[in-house]
Design a protein around this motif. Structure first.
Motif, PDB file in Angstrom:
ATOM      1  N   THR A 199       0.855  -1.175   0.000  1.00 47.98           N
ATOM      2  CA  THR A 199       0.000   0.000   0.000  1.00 47.98           C
ATOM      3  C   THR A 199       0.891   1.225   0.000  1.00 47.98           C
ATOM      4  O   THR A 199       1.898   1.283   0.699  1.00 47.98           O
ATOM      5  CB  THR A 199      -0.853   0.040   1.280  1.00 47.98           C
ATOM      6  OG1 THR A 199      -1.210  -1.288   1.617  1.00 47.98           O
ATOM      7  CG2 THR A 199      -2.093   0.862   1.075  1.00 47.98           C
ATOM      8  N   LEU A 200       0.513   2.207  -0.800  1.00 46.27           N
ATOM      9  CA  LEU A 200       1.247   3.470  -0.816  1.00 46.27           C
ATOM     10  C   LEU A 200       0.406   4.525  -0.116  1.00 46.27           C
ATOM     11  O   LEU A 200      -0.720   4.775  -0.497  1.00 46.27           O
ATOM     12  CB  LEU A 200       1.540   3.898  -2.254  1.00 46.27           C
ATOM     13  CG  LEU A 200       2.377   5.174  -2.389  1.00 46.27           C
ATOM     14  CD1 LEU A 200       3.797   4.905  -1.977  1.00 46.27           C
ATOM     15  CD2 LEU A 200       2.332   5.694  -3.808  1.00 46.27           C
ATOM     16  N   ILE A 245       9.584   0.702   7.266  1.00 46.24           N
ATOM     17  CA  ILE A 245       9.462  -0.409   6.316  1.00 46.24           C
ATOM     18  C   ILE A 245       9.924  -1.694   6.979  1.00 46.24           C
ATOM     19  O   ILE A 245       9.388  -2.777   6.717  1.00 46.24           O
ATOM     20  CB  ILE A 245      10.301  -0.125   5.050  1.00 46.24           C
ATOM     21  CG1 ILE A 245       9.721   1.078   4.319  1.00 46.24           C
ATOM     22  CG2 ILE A 245      10.309  -1.318   4.134  1.00 46.24           C
ATOM     23  CD1 ILE A 245      10.470   1.462   3.080  1.00 46.24           C
ATOM     24  N   LYS A 246      10.924  -1.576   7.877  1.00 46.74           N
ATOM     25  CA  LYS A 246      11.395  -2.776   8.565  1.00 46.74           C
ATOM     26  C   LYS A 246      10.329  -3.279   9.536  1.00 46.74           C
ATOM     27  O   LYS A 246      10.226  -4.475   9.795  1.00 46.74           O
ATOM     28  CB  LYS A 246      12.672  -2.469   9.347  1.00 46.74           C
ATOM     29  CG  LYS A 246      13.808  -2.001   8.461  1.00 46.74           C
ATOM     30  CD  LYS A 246      15.071  -1.740   9.267  1.00 46.74           C
ATOM     31  CE  LYS A 246      16.055  -0.933   8.440  1.00 46.74           C
ATOM     32  NZ  LYS A 246      16.908  -0.094   9.264  1.00 46.74           N
ATOM     33  N   VAL A 247       9.547  -2.345  10.099  1.00 47.67           N
ATOM     34  CA  VAL A 247       8.515  -2.748  11.060  1.00 47.67           C
ATOM     35  C   VAL A 247       7.330  -3.371  10.341  1.00 47.67           C
ATOM     36  O   VAL A 247       6.774  -4.377  10.759  1.00 47.67           O
ATOM     37  CB  VAL A 247       8.068  -1.514  11.880  1.00 47.67           C
ATOM     38  CG1 VAL A 247       6.905  -1.857  12.784  1.00 47.67           C
ATOM     39  CG2 VAL A 247       9.237  -0.975  12.688  1.00 47.67           C
ATOM     40  N   VAL A 287       3.644  -1.580   3.779  1.00 42.41           N
ATOM     41  CA  VAL A 287       3.190  -0.219   3.501  1.00 42.41           C
ATOM     42  C   VAL A 287       4.385   0.690   3.212  1.00 42.41           C
ATOM     43  O   VAL A 287       5.462   0.525   3.797  1.00 42.41           O
ATOM     44  CB  VAL A 287       2.370   0.335   4.683  1.00 42.41           C
ATOM     45  CG1 VAL A 287       3.226   0.436   5.938  1.00 42.41           C
ATOM     46  CG2 VAL A 287       1.789   1.691   4.357  1.00 42.41           C
ATOM     47  N   ARG A 288       4.179   1.610   2.272  1.00 39.00           N
ATOM     48  CA  ARG A 288       5.201   2.606   1.979  1.00 39.00           C
ATOM     49  C   ARG A 288       4.604   3.976   2.213  1.00 39.00           C
ATOM     50  O   ARG A 288       3.560   4.290   1.659  1.00 39.00           O
ATOM     51  CB  ARG A 288       5.628   2.521   0.515  1.00 39.00           C
ATOM     52  CG  ARG A 288       6.300   1.241   0.132  1.00 39.00           C
ATOM     53  CD  ARG A 288       7.796   1.392   0.137  1.00 39.00           C
ATOM     54  NE  ARG A 288       8.465   0.220  -0.384  1.00 39.00           N
ATOM     55  CZ  ARG A 288       8.711  -0.862   0.329  1.00 39.00           C
ATOM     56  NH1 ARG A 288       8.290  -0.936   1.584  1.00 39.00           N
ATOM     57  NH2 ARG A 288       9.344  -1.882  -0.189  1.00 39.00           N
ATOM     58  N   PHE A 289       5.270   4.769   3.028  1.00 42.58           N
ATOM     59  CA  PHE A 289       4.815   6.137   3.241  1.00 42.58           C
ATOM     60  C   PHE A 289       5.639   7.065   2.364  1.00 42.58           C
ATOM     61  O   PHE A 289       6.860   7.102   2.457  1.00 42.58           O
ATOM     62  CB  PHE A 289       5.003   6.532   4.713  1.00 42.58           C
ATOM     63  CG  PHE A 289       3.972   5.947   5.626  1.00 42.58           C
ATOM     64  CD1 PHE A 289       4.185   4.727   6.240  1.00 42.58           C
ATOM     65  CD2 PHE A 289       2.781   6.616   5.870  1.00 42.58           C
ATOM     66  CE1 PHE A 289       3.236   4.180   7.083  1.00 42.58           C
ATOM     67  CE2 PHE A 289       1.825   6.084   6.719  1.00 42.58           C
ATOM     68  CZ  PHE A 289       2.050   4.863   7.328  1.00 42.58           C
ATOM     69  N   ASN A 290       4.942   7.836   1.551  1.00 45.43           N
ATOM     70  CA  ASN A 290       5.615   8.756   0.647  1.00 45.43           C
ATOM     71  C   ASN A 290       5.300  10.178   1.094  1.00 45.43           C
ATOM     72  O   ASN A 290       4.171  10.638   0.973  1.00 45.43           O
ATOM     73  CB  ASN A 290       5.116   8.522  -0.785  1.00 45.43           C
ATOM     74  CG  ASN A 290       5.693   9.537  -1.744  1.00 45.43           C
ATOM     75  OD1 ASN A 290       6.785  10.042  -1.571  1.00 45.43           O
ATOM     76  ND2 ASN A 290       4.935   9.846  -2.788  1.00 45.43           N
ATOM     77  N   TYR A 291       6.312  10.877   1.639  1.00 41.13           N
ATOM     78  CA  TYR A 291       6.089  12.231   2.126  1.00 41.13           C
ATOM     79  C   TYR A 291       6.844  13.221   1.258  1.00 41.13           C
ATOM     80  O   TYR A 291       8.015  13.033   0.968  1.00 41.13           O
ATOM     81  CB  TYR A 291       6.566  12.347   3.574  1.00 41.13           C
ATOM     82  CG  TYR A 291       6.390  13.730   4.157  1.00 41.13           C
ATOM     83  CD1 TYR A 291       7.459  14.602   4.262  1.00 41.13           C
ATOM     84  CD2 TYR A 291       5.142  14.163   4.582  1.00 41.13           C
ATOM     85  CE1 TYR A 291       7.296  15.868   4.778  1.00 41.13           C
ATOM     86  CE2 TYR A 291       4.963  15.427   5.101  1.00 41.13           C
ATOM     87  CZ  TYR A 291       6.045  16.276   5.202  1.00 41.13           C
ATOM     88  OH  TYR A 291       5.872  17.536   5.706  1.00 41.13           O
ATOM     89  N   GLN A 292       6.165  14.271   0.841  1.00 42.23           N
ATOM     90  CA  GLN A 292       6.818  15.317   0.048  1.00 42.23           C
ATOM     91  C   GLN A 292       6.626  16.656   0.742  1.00 42.23           C
ATOM     92  O   GLN A 292       5.542  16.962   1.234  1.00 42.23           O
ATOM     93  CB  GLN A 292       6.206  15.384  -1.356  1.00 42.23           C
ATOM     94  CG  GLN A 292       6.354  14.100  -2.150  1.00 42.23           C
ATOM     95  CD  GLN A 292       7.798  13.821  -2.509  1.00 42.23           C
ATOM     96  OE1 GLN A 292       8.594  14.716  -2.719  1.00 42.23           O
ATOM     97  NE2 GLN A 292       8.138  12.544  -2.575  1.00 42.23           N
ATOM     98  N   LYS A 348      -6.285   1.474   5.188  1.00 38.88           N
ATOM     99  CA  LYS A 348      -5.297   2.530   5.283  1.00 38.88           C
ATOM    100  C   LYS A 348      -5.319   3.167   6.668  1.00 38.88           C
ATOM    101  O   LYS A 348      -4.287   3.535   7.212  1.00 38.88           O
ATOM    102  CB  LYS A 348      -5.575   3.601   4.221  1.00 38.88           C
ATOM    103  CG  LYS A 348      -5.055   3.240   2.844  1.00 38.88           C
ATOM    104  CD  LYS A 348      -5.152   4.443   1.936  1.00 38.88           C
ATOM    105  CE  LYS A 348      -4.427   4.179   0.628  1.00 38.88           C
ATOM    106  NZ  LYS A 348      -4.561   5.337  -0.269  1.00 38.88           N
ATOM    107  N   GLY A 349      -6.520   3.321   7.224  1.00 35.85           N
ATOM    108  CA  GLY A 349      -6.620   3.926   8.546  1.00 35.85           C
ATOM    109  C   GLY A 349      -5.860   3.115   9.587  1.00 35.85           C
ATOM    110  O   GLY A 349      -5.161   3.671  10.437  1.00 35.85           O
TER     111      GLY A 349
END
Lengths: 281, 356, 332
Positions: free
Chosen positions: B33-34, B55-57, B61-66, B303-304
């Motif tokens: 999931t992104l 990501i290791k935990v 899921v991948r969190f993409n922050y900009q 996602k929540g």
């Protein structure tokens, strides 16, 4: 002095002056390139081209996803910019319509002056909001719109310069008008149009502001064209404004890679559309 | 010569083909999931560290922050184009009303804004709040002014004009700075006020913390404000400021966390609090939270769940990564209050976090 | 000529030459129509984009326009907290920085184009041309940072004091040397616009048919005279196009300018003073704009930039028209 001598001297002086102009033009490039190489050259290693970004302080991070992302965004932008630009330029150069061509030309010049951030916001309203997410497609739309005026005006000016005798020859041989345009005029103008396209690609490859609202950026590999995607310009910007030296070096390395990509794409495109006649002059 | 053209055309076609392949979505073995988040630039380094560690935990899921700016973060979360937002300044009531659901402010780390300067010999200086305000109002124009001398006895100050450097772009850093100046100077509050962008009476504008730091570094006599991390990594001096208790305190991880600890006792339920000029002897007076903005009622259950798990991790395990990156961790009392808050995040009324 | 003849195509020997011509051009009407259709479709898309963009700008800026009216265009104050907005310093900054940039870029760009197309020895042309194109590929954020760390200090330490001591009696060069300011912005803009002018200009000059040059040379002209008399006038329309392309960039450039211009909304006659452009304030404050009126004021600045671009372009065309007469249609 006699007229002959004066003409000779003027000739020499203008030759030197134009050479000086070219040298002055290149000077900033050497300075900027030197700055980038000096600051970021050490960060260019294999990891840079194969890995995704890592947090600050950890070695081995790279910008592989941003490199691919930039290429994909350029491709998408060309999907919009090339047809509208080239066909639009053809229309403005050749059409016998009364007013529309000049209106289009004028509007293209105006569009060229619109700041890229405004175009980004426009693409955001048009693509991101209805889709409710950021995407590579939105980024492609924004960059494509930026491309249009450059490609259009360059195409128009180059096509204008194709001699009428070539067209008349084609028509005299019985070719329909559209074939004359596509097979003769466009082919003759091919090299010049390619330059216009390359200049446009160079411009959009370095744009950051519009992408922040559309392609958004992605620290990972993208999951599809309807998802956020990384781009070199965004990554370079994010690293350059951070406080960490390691990220700064990576930013400069990224800028070097960006310039090299544009260089390579330009080289390939040039060689593929070479006008061998022109070289013989 | 035709050969070159042919080769170039083949290369070009190959490149296009490669791109088409690259553009198609990769089918990863693990369904991923992104999650996308946008907002403040200040916490970008710590968030990117967190998301990489997480990501290791949880590899699914991948969190993409900009970082597009606090205002951008607020706007995008309101439009629901991202899953979470981030901001250095709390949202106003008007902004909260515009959101389609109730938005929660979750403080994650603390930051400090420091006064930095460029003087020969790099002397250690200290200032009172009123003096800072008057300098930025343009009332004190030279480094050897008596008022600066009286607060810094024994320091040799040159007769150089003060060149103020402020932020040109709207930013949370500016908000923290002018918020503090408003609290210590009635004149500043009346004349200039507080906001992410203000009408600066004097000075040059630099773009971003980096722009201000660069400008100060390159301009003798310059005086500006930057986030602590930028002063440290650019090797710029940071002045000590007199806090509400009357002590001159330098910005540091401890003095910044102390600012939050001081405010923990009467923390508002929504955590939208200003920490400037906070009480406490060892408190640094120009400090602030940075917040993550999430919807109280999440639109998507899967996602929540991922989001609340991450938030829990961030306020506990995540805090140990703060010091290396020059941020201050949340004090324990605030973490306890946050635990209760995170438990309130729901999906269609059902709390998402299983009781721990 | 009958339908049957036309459909048979121009293959028959029995048909006379003029008739064969007409028959041949009667074919492929659908090819022509399709092609024209494509052109018009594309133009329609382009116009839709322009109308959409201008429309969105106008609609979003209405609240501010209604509140401030004309005082927005001539107002000098920009106060987001008090919500008092005036755009004149930004208009001034945009126009002046673009003017400085173009003043340097146009002669250098056209000079470089002439060098590449006419003067340079053949082995030198491709590499030098490539180098100039690369300038356009440098991201603007890199130019901005190079500006802060290299250009501005250089200006502050060497150039501005030198200018101030020699030409300081001119209002253009008064004031303390900050390094950043209008001069730095103009220089960065010229560096960014010159590759457009030089590259497109070179293409234009190369596209001028050789017959023109040969004719001039046959009459005994020197190289420079050939260029001046035969090549430049022929390519004038194209060169103007190249310059206008560069001008567009100069007016709309954001990132690099905002990093070196000092970002002070003030009008000053001196090039050493800090300034602020419309594109910069838009980029700086758009994402953080809190209230609706603030946002609307920023959008109105965007609209004004549009208007300024239109005016400048119109002025440039007018200049060309009066000086030399418009160049229309296909030449030979």
């Amino acid at each position: 002095m006699s007229i002959e001598t004066r003409r000779f001297v003027v000739n020499r002086v203008m030759g030197v002056l134009s050479g000086a102009a070219a040298a002055l033009v290149i000077l900033p490039l050497i300075l900027v390139f030197g700055f980038l190489l000096y600051q970021g050259g050490t960060s260019l290693n294999l990891d840079f081209f194969t890995h995704t970004p890592k947090p600050v302080g950890e070695p081995g991070g790279g910008m592989a996803n941003a490199i691919v992302g930039t290429l994909i965004l350029i491709g998408l932008a060309c999907g919009l910019g090339l047809p509208v630009g080239i066909l639009g330029g053809l229309y403005v150069a050749d059409s016998q319509d009364a007013h529309l061509p000049s209106v289009v030309r004028f509007l293209a010049d105006v569009l060229n002056g619109v700041p890229s951030i405004v175009i980004g916001i426009f693409a955001y309203t048009l693509v991101v909001l209805p889709m409710r997410r950021f995407s590579a497609l939105a980024g492609g739309v924004a960059l494509g719109v930026i491309m249009i005026p450059i490609v259009l005006r360059t195409t128009e000016e180059i096509i204008r310069l194709v001699p009428a005798s070539l067209r008349e020859a084609g028509l005299a041989l019985g070719l329909p008008k559209w074939k004359v345009t596509v097979r003769i005029v466009l082919t003759t103008a091919r090299a010049g149009i390619t330059t216009g396209v390359m200049v446009a690609i160079a411009r959009i490859a370095g744009e950051t502001a519009p992408l922040l609202f559309t392609a958004f950026g992605n620290r990972f590999w993208h999951h599809g064209l309807d998802q956020p995607i990384a781009a070199l310009a965004i990554q370079v910007f994010a690293y350059a404004i951070s406080p960490f030296d390691d990220w700064h070096r990576q930013a400069w390395a990224g800028a070097l890679v960006l310039i090299s990509i544009v260089f390579l794409v330009s080289l390939v495109a040039r060689l593929a559309t070479r006008d061998l006649q022109r070289q013989a002059r | 010569m035709f050969k070159v053209r042919m080769i170039a055309r083949i290369m070009g076609s190959a490149l296009v083909a490669l791109l088409l392949i690259a553009a198609s979505p990769p089918n990863s073995a693990v369904a991923q999931t992104l999650m996308n988040g946008a907002g403040a630039t200040f916490p970008y380094p710590i968030y990117s560290k967190w998301f990489d560690e997480y990501i290791k935990v949880d590899p699914s899921v991948r969190f993409n922050y900009q970082s597009i700016g606090s205002g951008g973060g607020i706007r995008q979360i309101t439009e629901r184009t991202v899953d979470f937002g981030a901001s250095d300044g709390p949202m106003t009531d008007d902004q909260l009303k515009k959101a389609p659901g109730e938005l929660l402010h979750i403080p994650t780390v603390l930051g400090a804004v420091v006064a930095t300067y460029n003087l020969p010999g790099n002397p250690k200086l200290q200032f009172t709040g009123e003096l800072l305000a008057d300098i930025f109002l343009g009332k004190v124009t030279s480094w050897d002014d008596d008022r600066i001398k009286s607060v810094n006895p024994g320091v040799r100050l040159p007769k150089t004009p003060i060149v103020i450097v402020h932020r040109s772009d709207g930013s949370g850093t500016t908000y923290i700075w002018v918020d503090y100046l408003c609290k210590v100077s009635k004149e500043w509050e009346g004349k200039v006020g507080r906001g992410t962008s203000v009408k600066w009476p004097v000075g040059l504008g630099g773009k971003g913390n980096e722009g201000v730091a660069g400008q100060v570094k390159n301009t003798p006599g310059a005086f500006g404000y930057v986030e602590l991390a930028y002063a440290i990594t650019n090797k710029l001096p940071a002045a000590a400021i007199r806090n509400a208790a009357g002590k001159f305190v330098e910005a540091s991880i401890e003095s910044t966390t102390a600012a939050a600890a001081g405010a923990a006792s009467n923390m508002p339920a929504d955590f939208r609090v200003s920490l400037t000029n906070a009480p406490g002897d060892s408190t640094y007076p120009i400090a602030s939270f940075t917040w993550l903005l999430v919807y109280k009622d999440q639109p998507d259950e899967a996602k929540g769940k991922l989001l609340v798990k991450f938030l829990w991790w961030a306020i506990h395990d995540g805090q140990k990564y703060t010091a290396d990156l020059l941020y201050a961790p949340l004090p324990m009392p605030v973490v306890k209050q946050l635990e209760a808050k995170i438990r309130q995040i729901t999906f269609q009324g059902k709390p998402l976090l299983a009781s721990r | 000529m009958s339908e049957a003849d036309a459909r048979r195509g121009g293959g028959s020997q029995a048909v006379s030459l003029p008739r064969a011509f007409f028959i041949a051009s009667g074919r492929n009407v659908w090819g022509d129509r399709l092609f024209q259709g494509c052109l018009y479709a594309v133009i329609a898309l382009f116009l839709a984009i322009m109308v959409g963009m201008v429309g969105a700008l106008v609609v979003e800026s209405l609240p501010a326009a209604r509140r401030f009216g004309l005082s927005f265009v001539f107002g000098l104050e920009w106060d987001p907290v008090q919500e008092s907005f005036g755009a004149l310093p930004f208009i001034y900054g945009t126009v002046v920085s673009a003017a400085v940039g173009m003043a340097l870029a146009v002669p250098l760009g056209i000079g470089a184009a002439i060098y590449l197309a006419e003067v340079a020895p053949f082995p030198v042309r491709a590499p030098v041309g490539f180098l100039i194109e690369l300038l356009a590929a440098v991201p603007s954020v890199v130019y901005g940072l190079w500006g802060i760390f290299v250009l501005a200090p250089f200006l502050r330490q060497w150039v501005e004091p030198a200018l101030g001591s020699t030409l300081g009696w001119l209002p253009l060069f008064k004031g303390p040397p900050y390094g950043v300011g209008m001069l730095a912005a103009g220089l960065i803009l010229s560096v960014m616009t010159v590759p457009f002018i030089a590259t497109v200009g070179r293409e234009v000059l190369l596209a001028v048919p050789n017959t023109q040059r040969e004719a001039a040379l046959a009459l005994g002209a020197t190289s420079w005279e050939t260029t001046r008399v035969a090549v430049l006038p022929y390519g004038r329309s194209g060169l103007i196009g190249a310059v206008l392309l560069g001008l567009g960039r100069a007016l709309g450039e954001t990132m690099a300018v905002t990093m070196v211009i000092g970002n002070r909304p003030e009008i000053s006659a001196s090039l050493f003073a800090p300034g602020y452009t419309m594109a910069s304030v838009l980029a700086n404050e758009f994402t953080e704009a809190t209230s609706d009126l603030y946002l609307s004021a920023l959008v109105e600045i965007g609209l004004l930039l549009f208007v300024v671009t239109v005016l400048v372009n119109a002025l440039a065309r007018l200049l060309v028209w009066t000086v030399g007469g418009a160049v229309k249609g296909i030449r030979e």
